[in-house]
Design an enzyme around this catalytic site. Structure first.
Site, short mmCIF file in Angstrom:
data_model
loop_
_atom_site.label_atom_id
_atom_site.label_comp_id
_atom_site.label_asym_id
_atom_site.label_seq_id
_atom_site.Cartn_x
_atom_site.Cartn_y
_atom_site.Cartn_z
N ALA A 77 -24.40 64.18 84.70
CA ALA A 77 -24.06 65.60 84.56
C ALA A 77 -24.05 65.95 83.09
O ALA A 77 -23.45 65.26 82.27
CB ALA A 77 -22.69 65.88 85.18
N VAL A 128 -15.69 63.75 81.89
CA VAL A 128 -14.94 62.56 82.28
C VAL A 128 -14.20 61.93 81.10
O VAL A 128 -13.22 61.21 81.28
CB VAL A 128 -15.89 61.54 82.96
CG1 VAL A 128 -16.81 60.89 81.95
CG2 VAL A 128 -15.09 60.49 83.72
N ALA A 160 -24.00 63.56 77.67
CA ALA A 160 -23.53 63.55 79.06
C ALA A 160 -22.06 63.93 79.11
O ALA A 160 -21.29 63.58 78.21
CB ALA A 160 -23.73 62.18 79.70
N ASP A 161 -21.70 64.64 80.15
CA ASP A 161 -20.29 64.91 80.42
C ASP A 161 -19.74 63.94 81.45
O ASP A 161 -18.54 63.70 81.48
CB ASP A 161 -20.11 66.35 80.89
CG ASP A 161 -20.24 67.33 79.74
OD1 ASP A 161 -19.21 67.69 79.15
OD2 ASP A 161 -21.38 67.71 79.41
N ARG A 162 -20.60 63.41 82.30
CA ARG A 162 -20.20 62.35 83.21
C ARG A 162 -21.44 61.63 83.71
O ARG A 162 -22.44 62.26 84.07
CB ARG A 162 -19.39 62.91 84.38
CG ARG A 162 -18.82 61.84 85.30
CD ARG A 162 -17.98 62.41 86.42
NE ARG A 162 -16.86 63.20 85.93
CZ ARG A 162 -15.68 63.27 86.53
NH1 ARG A 162 -15.46 62.58 87.63
NH2 ARG A 162 -14.71 64.04 86.04
#
Length: 383
Positions: free
Chosen positions: A268, A102, A258-260
């Site tokens: 995620a 994100v 975290a990626d999102r």
């Protein structure tokens, strides 16, 4: 030793370290076009949500800087309408490189806002381009400072938590992490690995453990390289050994990036994170997410709405490394570890850890925990 870096930039020159070749070979690749930036992100020559966003933003700055220097000037500088159409197309294209991260979307939206605000103010096209160039550079420059802030918040929260539970932190704490979240995944210092670095710098870390999430993912190898560079005591374990580690060693926390992050706290991150969270809950070990505010997506209510990137099946079959034993110059090779003609290969790049399994979420603004009895987070104080 000097910290590792993922991106080098000056004026309109842009280089990244090719993470596919690490840790055995350090090679910087020059990025000379938007297409090369897109390819570097998609093929994971650069990885880590903050680093991806930084490269995308810097590639826009590079493109526009070269446009301002060009003689004759490119058509997109002829009018505000032309410039908007051109930049909107660029940002949409870069966003397609890796949809789960994100931070990439946050960076493109940030540049879109600067574009639209300057067009509304009736700025000339060159002034608008200069504003976009400055904003693109700021996306990368701001990353290091906020990483240090969130690392400190998370580290101090953990130490206080251990003390409140009757633990002794005088000898330092033991922390497990998943995937690489250090300087190679960001513009510097790192998120979850930044917390480990902070604990080490303040003499409050006993040992860092990190998982080998899968043979084809570079995360653990890059983590090994970063921890070795920073001279942080550490141990690598296979992801299937996490339960055994928790049974036989005193682990004070699991910390991940975290990626999102969804509005309710569902997170995620690299595949294998959910496994570690389930095992941490079983052993009553705090599970901490450390990530910048830009990773929180308030438009996504929960983890079921987070798009999960599916990587090419072939990647799950290949391993890259150096020959062993290595009696001469290092020779890097790639080998297939599976039989040919497999019926199917499941190869998601990420999984989603439900908020109920997460103990705390730290950003540069502080640490959020769930209210008593709640299974989800209120992230408003830290975004």
């Amino acid at each position: 030793m000097a910290p590792l870096i993922s991106i080098k930039s000056s004026d309109d020159r842009l280089e990244i370290v090719n993470q596919l070749l690490l840790p055995h070979t350090t090679e910087f690749l020059e990025i000379n076009s938007l297409e090369e930036a897109h390819d570097a992100i998609k093929t994971m020559k650069i990885r880590g949500a903050p680093a991806i966003a930084s490269l995308a933003a810097l590639s826009v700055s590079q493109h526009l800087t070269r446009g301002l220097k060009a003689i004759p000037a490119p058509d997109y500088l002829a009018s505000r309408d032309n410039l908007k159409a051109h930049v909107d197309k660029i940002l949409a294209y870069l966003f397609t490189s890796r949809p789960t991260a994100v931070n990439l979307g946050a960076a493109t939206r940030r540049l879109t806002k600067v574009l639209d605000d300057n067009i509304s103010a009736a700025q000339d096209t060159r002034a608008i381009a200069e504003a976009l160039i400055a904003e693109g550079k700021a996306v990368a420059d701001e990353d290091v400072g906020r990483n240090k802030e969130m690392a400190k918040w998370a580290g101090e929260w953990l130490l206080q938590r251990v003390k409140e539970q009757g633990g002794d932190v005088s000898g330092g704490v033991n922390v497990l992490t998943v995937c690489n979240t250090g300087s190679l995944a960001t513009s510097g210092y790192g998120t979850a690995l930044g917390m480990i670095t902070y604990l080490h710098e303040t003499n409050k870390l006993q040992k860092a453990y990190y998982t080998q999430t899968a043979p084809y993912h570079q995360g653990s190898r890059l983590t090994a390289l970063e921890l070795q560079t920073l001279q942080i005591p550490s141990v690598m374990i296979c992801d299937t050994m996490v339960g055994s580690l928790f049974q036989h060693h005193n682990i004070h926390a699991v910390v991940v990036g975290a990626d999102r992050i969804a509005k309710n706290g569902d997170t995620a991150n690299k595949i294998g994170t959910y496994n570690a969270a389930v095992l941490a809950a079983r052993h009553k070990i705090p599970f901490i997410v450390v990530a910048p505010i830009s990773t929180v997506d308030l438009d996504v209510h929960d983890g079921s709405q987070i798009p999960i990137e599916q990587r090419p099946p072939l990647e799950a079959c290949l391993v890259r490394g150096i020959l062993y034993p290595n009696e001469g110059p290092q020779q890097q090779v790639q080998v297939m570890i599976t039989p040919s003609g497999l019926e199917g290969i499941y190869n998601p790049s990420f999984d989603v850890t439900p908020a109920e399994l997460i103990t705390a979420i730290a950003t540069e603004k502080g640490v959020a925990v769930k209210a008593a009895g709640a299974s989800v987070f209120d992230l408003s104080p830290i975004v």
